[in-house]
Design an enzyme around this catalytic site. Structure first.
Site, mmCIF file in Angstrom:
data_model
loop_
_atom_site.group_PDB
_atom_site.id
_atom_site.type_symbol
_atom_site.label_atom_id
_atom_site.label_comp_id
_atom_site.label_asym_id
_atom_site.label_seq_id
_atom_site.Cartn_x
_atom_site.Cartn_y
_atom_site.Cartn_z
ATOM 1 N N HIS A 48 0.925 -1.185 -0.066
ATOM 2 C CA HIS A 48 -0.017 0.062 0.004
ATOM 3 C C HIS A 48 0.775 1.161 -0.019
ATOM 4 O O HIS A 48 2.170 1.169 0.366
ATOM 5 C CB HIS A 48 -0.874 0.075 1.243
ATOM 6 C CG HIS A 48 -2.077 -0.932 1.018
ATOM 7 N ND1 HIS A 48 -2.889 -0.996 1.971
ATOM 8 C CD2 HIS A 48 -2.244 -1.960 0.254
ATOM 9 C CE1 HIS A 48 -3.795 -2.236 1.847
ATOM 10 N NE2 HIS A 48 -3.123 -2.660 0.666
ATOM 11 N N GLU A 50 1.275 3.602 2.175
ATOM 12 C CA GLU A 50 2.026 4.022 3.318
ATOM 13 C C GLU A 50 3.255 3.255 3.543
ATOM 14 O O GLU A 50 4.242 3.547 3.992
ATOM 15 C CB GLU A 50 1.148 3.543 4.546
ATOM 16 C CG GLU A 50 -0.146 4.362 4.782
ATOM 17 C CD GLU A 50 -1.436 3.617 4.224
ATOM 18 O OE1 GLU A 50 -2.621 3.559 4.495
ATOM 19 O OE2 GLU A 50 -1.226 3.112 3.041
ATOM 20 N N CYS A 82 -1.476 -1.593 7.714
ATOM 21 C CA CYS A 82 -0.746 -0.353 7.429
ATOM 22 C C CYS A 82 -0.703 0.412 8.884
ATOM 23 O O CYS A 82 0.460 0.890 8.951
ATOM 24 C CB CYS A 82 -1.295 0.498 6.240
ATOM 25 S SG CYS A 82 -0.846 -0.111 4.479
ATOM 26 N N SER A 166 -21.816 3.511 -39.933
ATOM 27 C CA SER A 166 -21.669 4.092 -38.788
ATOM 28 C C SER A 166 -19.910 4.185 -38.330
ATOM 29 O O SER A 166 -19.729 4.685 -37.126
ATOM 30 C CB SER A 166 -22.080 3.080 -37.512
ATOM 31 O OG SER A 166 -21.392 1.783 -37.743
ATOM 32 N N THR A 194 -22.209 -5.916 -31.613
ATOM 33 C CA THR A 194 -21.177 -5.231 -31.932
ATOM 34 C C THR A 194 -19.908 -5.627 -32.545
ATOM 35 O O THR A 194 -19.275 -5.231 -33.300
ATOM 36 C CB THR A 194 -20.714 -4.308 -30.761
ATOM 37 O OG1 THR A 194 -21.648 -3.470 -30.201
ATOM 38 C CG2 THR A 194 -19.633 -3.504 -30.893
ATOM 39 N N GLU A 285 -18.772 -0.510 -24.169
ATOM 40 C CA GLU A 285 -18.631 -0.111 -25.407
ATOM 41 C C GLU A 285 -19.669 -1.002 -26.079
ATOM 42 O O GLU A 285 -19.246 -2.103 -26.724
ATOM 43 C CB GLU A 285 -17.436 0.050 -26.218
ATOM 44 C CG GLU A 285 -16.425 0.956 -25.261
ATOM 45 C CD GLU A 285 -15.094 0.908 -26.164
ATOM 46 O OE1 GLU A 285 -14.980 1.136 -27.257
ATOM 47 O OE2 GLU A 285 -13.950 1.161 -25.381
ATOM 48 N N GLY A 287 -23.758 -1.417 -28.455
ATOM 49 C CA GLY A 287 -24.790 -1.047 -29.333
ATOM 50 C C GLY A 287 -26.183 -0.766 -28.553
ATOM 51 O O GLY A 287 -26.077 -1.149 -27.396
ATOM 52 N N SER A 293 -30.531 -1.972 -21.917
ATOM 53 C CA SER A 293 -30.335 -2.854 -20.960
ATOM 54 C C SER A 293 -29.955 -2.190 -19.495
ATOM 55 O O SER A 293 -30.175 -2.192 -18.556
ATOM 56 C CB SER A 293 -29.904 -4.275 -21.110
ATOM 57 O OG SER A 293 -30.850 -4.754 -22.007
#
Length: 360
Positions: A48, A50, A82, A166, A194, A285, A287, A293
């Protein structure tokens, strides 16, 4: 004090797109008005922020102040607590931007530091620290990834002409900007429609090397072509397909090409499964069918909309449902930014505060 916390926030931002379901966190160790250590959480499962900062500070951490953007953890996970490391280092003061809402921490880190006699202050630049981690905070609440929807439309919301043409709705600069967006997420998801229409690669293609996101396809009937860019590159960049098909021949062929298959029951279960796989930020990404939905299910947390300054007309809209109303019941997005990218408009919108706790 603010300048050190601001440095910690900037350090946290440097790891955007790398930490999965884990939060972006930065830390700075200061002694006698001088920064002696700094660090960021770079990847899930790794040390992490820290830890990096205290290791850099070394013996200078004794008697110093640590500035950290999120409450230090107090439990054993993939890494040790941590809070214990801070106590052991001899740090005398901890300035924390915000408490960690994760139930495993949730004030326990602060309590551990105070019990050890460390002076603790919480709340410095809290709003800026919260803004670092919308994905982390949202996924804690929903147990799903933070969903970023990307669309490219005309001014009147169309994704194509009625002829089906398109490519390309937006210009070169906007398409390059999408690659930068992909570089900030853990996975990119699309629908089989797509894939069949556009044969996308869904990779990050920038001038500088970057981590590639997991590529995900929703494909109930397993129509993914073996000749597609996704399958041909699956052994280099992972591809995960959610399907209902029991076609053993096609399943074997895809597996031999490096494609992983998973069961597709519902969109909600897909999102939960992805969260369980460590996906914190998910870019979609797709259609109109999948976009509809997503909106109908209120799954979209952030919407990045690219608009071409043209009017297409016709019926190929990005959203296909009819809203029954009333208007007050329709989901509202808050506009985060508006800018021009090349010749196109880019809007970044996030789920409005009133919708954060809406029904799912």
């Amino acid at each position: 004090m603010q300048q050190y916390m601001q440095q910690a926030i900037q350090l946290a931002k440097s790891a955007a797109g790398q930490t999965g379901v884990n939060p972006l966190v930065g830390a700075v160790v200061v002694k006698d008005g001088r920064v002696v250590g700094f660090g960021a959480h770079l990847k899930a499962g790794e040390p992490h922020a820290e830890v990096h900062a205290i290791r850099m500070a070394g013996a200078s951490a004794y008697g110093a102040t640590i500035y950290v953007t999120l409450e230090p953890c107090s439990h054993y996970g993939k890494t040790p607590p941590c809070a214990d490391l801070i106590v052991e280092s001899g740090i005398k003061r901890a300035v924390i931007a915000m408490e960690d809402p994760n139930p495993l921490v949730a004030g326990k880190g602060v309590a551990r530091l105070k019990a050890a006699g460390i002076d603790v202050e919480v709340g410095l630049l809290e709003d800026e620290a919260r803004a670092l981690n919308p994905a982390f905070l949202r996924s804690l609440e929903t147990k799903r990834p933070y969903v970023v929807l990307k669309t490219a439309t005309s001014l009147d919301g169309k994704v194509a002409l009625d002829t089906g043409e398109s490519q390309w709705v937006t210009g070169t600069e906007a398409r390059r900007d999408v690659h930068e967006l992909r570089a900030t997420v853990d996975a990119v998801l699309t629908g089989i429609g797509t894939v069949l229409a556009d044969d996308p690669a869904l990779t990050v293609r920038l001038d500088t090397p970057t981590r590639q996101p997991l590529r995900v396809v929703l494909d109930r009937e397993l129509r993914l072509p073996l000749s597609s860019q996704l399958v041909r590159s699956a052994k280099d960049v992972p591809v995960l397909v959610y399907t209902l098909s029991d076609d053993e021949v096609k399943r074997t062929e895809l597996a031999q090409n490096g494609v992983e298959l998973a069961d597709y029951s519902t969109l909600d279960n897909v999102l939960r499964d992805l969260h369980g796989r460590g996906v914190g930020r998910l870019l979609i990404e797709a259609g109109p069918t999948l976009v509809t939905s997503l909106f109908d299910g209120r799954y979209v947390d952030e919407w990045v909309m690219y608009q071409s300054p043209r009017v297409f007309g016709g019926n190929r809209g990005v959203y296909r449902s009819s809203q029954a109303g009333p208007l007050d019941a329709i989901e509202r997005f808050a506009i985060g930014s508006v800018e021009t990218v090349g010749t196109d408009i880019k809007l970044v919108m996030r789920k409005g505060e009133s919708d954060v706790h809406g029904n799912r």
